[in-house]
Design an enzyme around this catalytic site. Sequence first.
Site, short mmCIF file in Angstrom:
data_model
loop_
_atom_site.label_atom_id
_atom_site.label_comp_id
_atom_site.label_asym_id
_atom_site.label_seq_id
_atom_site.Cartn_x
_atom_site.Cartn_y
_atom_site.Cartn_z
N CYS A 1 0.80 -1.38 0.10
CA CYS A 1 0.15 0.01 0.00
C CYS A 1 0.86 1.34 -0.08
CB CYS A 1 -1.05 0.14 0.91
SG CYS A 1 -1.94 -1.51 0.98
N HIS B 1 -3.48 6.81 2.58
CA HIS B 1 -3.57 5.70 2.06
C HIS B 1 -5.25 5.39 2.59
CE1 HIS B 1 -4.06 1.57 0.82
NE2 HIS B 1 -3.85 1.03 2.22
N ASN C 1 -10.01 -0.44 -0.17
CA ASN C 1 -8.40 -0.35 0.03
C ASN C 1 -7.93 -0.73 -1.42
OD1 ASN C 1 -5.70 -0.93 0.27
ND2 ASN C 1 -6.18 -1.80 2.38
O1 UT7 Z 1 -3.67 -1.44 3.83
C1 UT7 Z 1 -2.76 -1.95 4.35
C2 UT7 Z 1 -2.88 -2.00 5.94
N1 UT7 Z 1 -4.34 -2.56 6.41
C3 UT7 Z 1 -4.72 -2.14 7.24
O2 UT7 Z 1 -4.18 -0.99 7.65
C4 UT7 Z 1 -6.03 -2.76 7.84
C5 UT7 Z 1 -5.96 -2.67 9.13
N2 UT7 Z 1 -7.04 -3.25 9.91
C6 UT7 Z 1 -8.36 -2.87 9.92
O3 UT7 Z 1 -8.78 -2.14 9.10
C7 UT7 Z 1 -9.20 -3.59 11.16
O4 UT7 Z 1 -8.47 -4.32 12.10
C8 UT7 Z 1 -10.48 -4.56 10.21
C9 UT7 Z 1 -11.35 -3.94 9.54
C10 UT7 Z 1 -9.61 -5.60 9.40
C11 UT7 Z 1 -10.95 -5.19 11.64
O5 UT7 Z 1 -11.48 -4.37 12.40
P1 UT7 Z 1 -11.29 -4.51 14.07
O6 UT7 Z 1 -12.03 -3.43 14.77
O7 UT7 Z 1 -9.65 -4.61 14.07
O8 UT7 Z 1 -11.91 -6.11 14.38
P2 UT7 Z 1 -11.21 -7.22 15.04
O9 UT7 Z 1 -10.13 -7.91 14.00
O10 UT7 Z 1 -10.56 -7.03 16.20
O11 UT7 Z 1 -12.32 -8.20 15.10
C12 UT7 Z 1 -13.48 -8.02 16.05
C13 UT7 Z 1 -14.55 -8.96 15.89
C14 UT7 Z 1 -14.17 -10.42 15.97
O12 UT7 Z 1 -15.12 -10.98 16.41
P3 UT7 Z 1 -15.00 -11.52 18.09
O13 UT7 Z 1 -13.71 -12.20 18.30
O14 UT7 Z 1 -15.09 -10.17 19.01
O15 UT7 Z 1 -16.12 -12.38 18.50
C15 UT7 Z 1 -14.06 -10.62 14.62
O16 UT7 Z 1 -14.25 -11.88 14.12
O17 UT7 Z 1 -15.22 -8.88 14.46
C16 UT7 Z 1 -15.14 -9.88 13.85
N3 UT7 Z 1 -14.97 -9.75 12.58
C17 UT7 Z 1 -16.23 -9.48 11.73
N4 UT7 Z 1 -17.59 -9.42 11.88
C18 UT7 Z 1 -18.46 -9.13 10.80
C19 UT7 Z 1 -13.88 -9.90 11.75
N5 UT7 Z 1 -14.22 -9.40 10.72
C20 UT7 Z 1 -15.55 -9.21 10.42
C21 UT7 Z 1 -16.47 -8.77 9.33
N6 UT7 Z 1 -17.82 -8.92 9.67
N7 UT7 Z 1 -16.19 -8.53 8.18
#
Ligand code: UT7
Length: 332
Positions: free
Chosen positions: A114, A255, A285
């Site tokens: 990215c 980004h 993204n």
């Molecule tokens: O481009 C290069 C670099 N990339 C980035 O900068 C991306 C960085 N990361 C992110 O944007 C975020 O971490 C995400 C959008 C990918 C995820 O958001 P988050 O707030 O960090 O969520 P998390 O991974 O901590 O997950 C929270 C909960 C989990 O469930 P439990 O364990 O709390 O029951 C996940 O399983 O959300 C769940 N989850 C989802 N639920 C519904 C993860 N993905 C999804 C989804 N829909 N798509």
Amino acid sequence: MAYAAFRSIGAYAPSKILTNEELSAMVDTSDDWITKRTGIKERRIAAKDETTSDMGVKAALKALERSGIEKSEIDMVICATISPDYFCMPSTAAIIATKLGIKNATAFDISAACTGFVYILSIAKAFIESGMKRNILIIGAEKLSAITDYTDRGTCILFGDGAGAAVISATEDKDEAIIDVHTGADGEYADLLMTPNGGSGSAHDALEGEAAGCFMQMKGNETFKVAVRTLTKDVVDILATNNIASSEIKHFVPHQANYRIIKAVGDALELKEEQVVLTVHKYGNTSGASIPMAINEIYENGKLLKGELMLLDAFGGGLTWGSALVPFSPLK
Ligand code: UT7
């Protein structure tokens, strides 16, 4: 001394839209979750037979036409991509150059995920300032749908396809010059965001059936935290190094990975809403293409005017990061 000036911008987004509702029918997610956690509402998906170079060419044609520089004057073409037409070779940049009818130019790809567009900007700046090249076409192009696992809700909701391009050329006028570009990398965090299959580091034979799939895997939450920390430090550093206040930035072009990351960095710099360029809601993204696509958005909306200062900021797999202070310096 020659300085490097950012002359023009162009972009291309495929017409097919993939909405949050459509993704909700494919994996266990919802429009509400995706919107709240990322700001993304939809993303673009390239046609099956549409390649990364096809999209790069469309973006480049616009950038060239707006630059006032002839194709025959382009002496280098650089493409930032993690979804090249072909892994290994030939480079997507060489394919783009040939499709554009650019002959005898140096052409190569770089892999900085990215952060790719900021990296190629720094390479273009260095080649021009050294006097080795005068007119460089830089392209960020991605067909991320080709390397996205549409059964993994942690990644498939984030990524989209598209391309952006810019022409960077030599100037003797220091006021037109790209002020500074900072880039960095830390392979200690390589496992946060990677395509583990298909390369020489893979446990699988690159040509072995399913294992040849080169899907992205991400530890999203850890990546998020490192992204906010690194991006904030990066923009604070580049502004301090150049003695520029955040209020002097007309357009902060981050980004477009996640609205929450953009907001955190914008708040750390005390930026006003109108300074922050946002396209994440409509394109998701698009990795190396996201910054030039965002610059193109403000250009086409008549909001990017000659002399206005942009602050670019990116973060991605590698891990890599980078920022740049860039005045818009069109020739026409
Ligand atoms: O481009 C290069 C670099 N990339 C980035 O900068 C991306 C960085 N990361 C992110 O944007 C975020 O971490 C995400 C959008 C990918 C995820 O958001 P988050 O707030 O960090 O969520 P998390 O991974 O901590 O997950 C929270 C909960 C989990 O469930 P439990 O364990 O709390 O029951 C996940 O399983 O959300 C769940 N989850 C989802 N639920 C519904 C993860 N993905 C999804 C989804 N829909 N798509």
